[in-house]
Design an enzyme around this catalytic site. Structure first.
Site, PDB file in Angstrom:
ATOM      1  CG  HIS A 190      13.689 -16.431  17.761  1.00  0.00           C
ATOM      2  ND1 HIS A 190      13.579 -15.400  18.570  1.00  0.00           N
ATOM      3  CD2 HIS A 190      14.906 -16.996  17.555  1.00  0.00           C
ATOM      4  CE1 HIS A 190      15.085 -14.885  18.464  1.00  0.00           C
ATOM      5  NE2 HIS A 190      15.734 -15.761  18.059  1.00  0.00           N
TER       6      HIS A 190
ATOM      7  CB  CYS B  77      -0.949  -0.073   1.121  1.00  0.00           C
ATOM      8  SG  CYS B  77       0.001   0.095   2.903  1.00  0.00           S
TER       9      CYS B  77
HETATM   10  C1  RB5 Z   1      -4.337   5.223   0.823  1.00  0.00           C
HETATM   11  O1  RB5 Z   1      -4.221   6.702   0.477  1.00  0.00           O
HETATM   12  C2  RB5 Z   1      -3.217   4.928   1.849  1.00  0.00           C
HETATM   13  O2  RB5 Z   1      -3.951   5.319   3.108  1.00  0.00           O
HETATM   14  C3  RB5 Z   1      -2.671   3.289   1.968  1.00  0.00           C
HETATM   15  O3  RB5 Z   1      -2.155   3.223   0.649  1.00  0.00           O
HETATM   16  C4  RB5 Z   1      -1.913   3.074   2.926  1.00  0.00           C
HETATM   17  O4  RB5 Z   1      -0.733   3.940   3.022  1.00  0.00           O
HETATM   18  C5  RB5 Z   1      -2.328   2.810   4.566  1.00  0.00           C
HETATM   19  O5  RB5 Z   1      -1.807   2.351   5.437  1.00  0.00           O
END
Ligand code: RB5
Length: 153
Positions: free
Chosen positions: A133, A65
């Protein structure tokens, strides 16, 4: 190795690049999307990849993300998932060796593609150390859904 992959719109380009790398290196990739630049909600893709990993449909997962943070937070809601957001190879190796992480979360807005490739390789090639671990990871896994707040030992 079978690897489940997912991204939101902010991680799409890096995800596409890493899918190519994974396939070039002989891995079997199941791509859960997203596959367009349209804005989507990252928990939807974290859930799909986390379910594939927790259900043994894939051995490891990769989520991308903007930062890697949201994907890791969302994926870690599922029992049996240990997702680690990593920005460097040391963290990636430790996430596997010490934490037995089974999902790597990356941030396309945080690290460049070259570093991301190195981080992914480090994650994939590092085995879990086990031993002390394993005891600690078992304690993490015991903190699963349904566990209530207890006094710390
Ligand atoms: C998207 O704008 C962003 O919030 C997402 O990709 C991520 O970074 C969230 O943690």
């Amino acid at each position: 190795m079978k690897i489940a992959v997912g991204a939101d719109h902010a991680g799409l380009l890096l995800k596409e690049r890493l899918v190519v790398l994974l396939r070039e290196e002989g891995h079997e990739v199941e791509d859960f999307g997203t596959n367009t630049s349209e804005s989507v909600d990252y928990p939807d893709f974290a859930q799909r990849v986390a379910q594939a990993v927790a259900g043994d449909r894939a051995m490891l997962g990769l989520l991308v993300c903007g930062t890697g943070t949201g994907m890791a937070i969302a994926a870690n809601k599922l029992d049996g998932v240990r997702a680690a957001a990593c920005t460097n190879t040391f963290c990636a190796r430790m996430a596997r060796a010490h934490n037995n992480a089974n999902i790597l979360a990356l941030g396309e807005r945080v690290i460049g593609a070259g570093v991301a490739e190195d981080v992914l390789r480090a994650f994939l090639e590092t085995p879990f150390d086990g031993g002390r671990h394993a005891t600690r990871v078992a304690k993490i896994d015991a903190l699963g859904a349904g566990s209530s707040v207890q006094p710390a030992p």
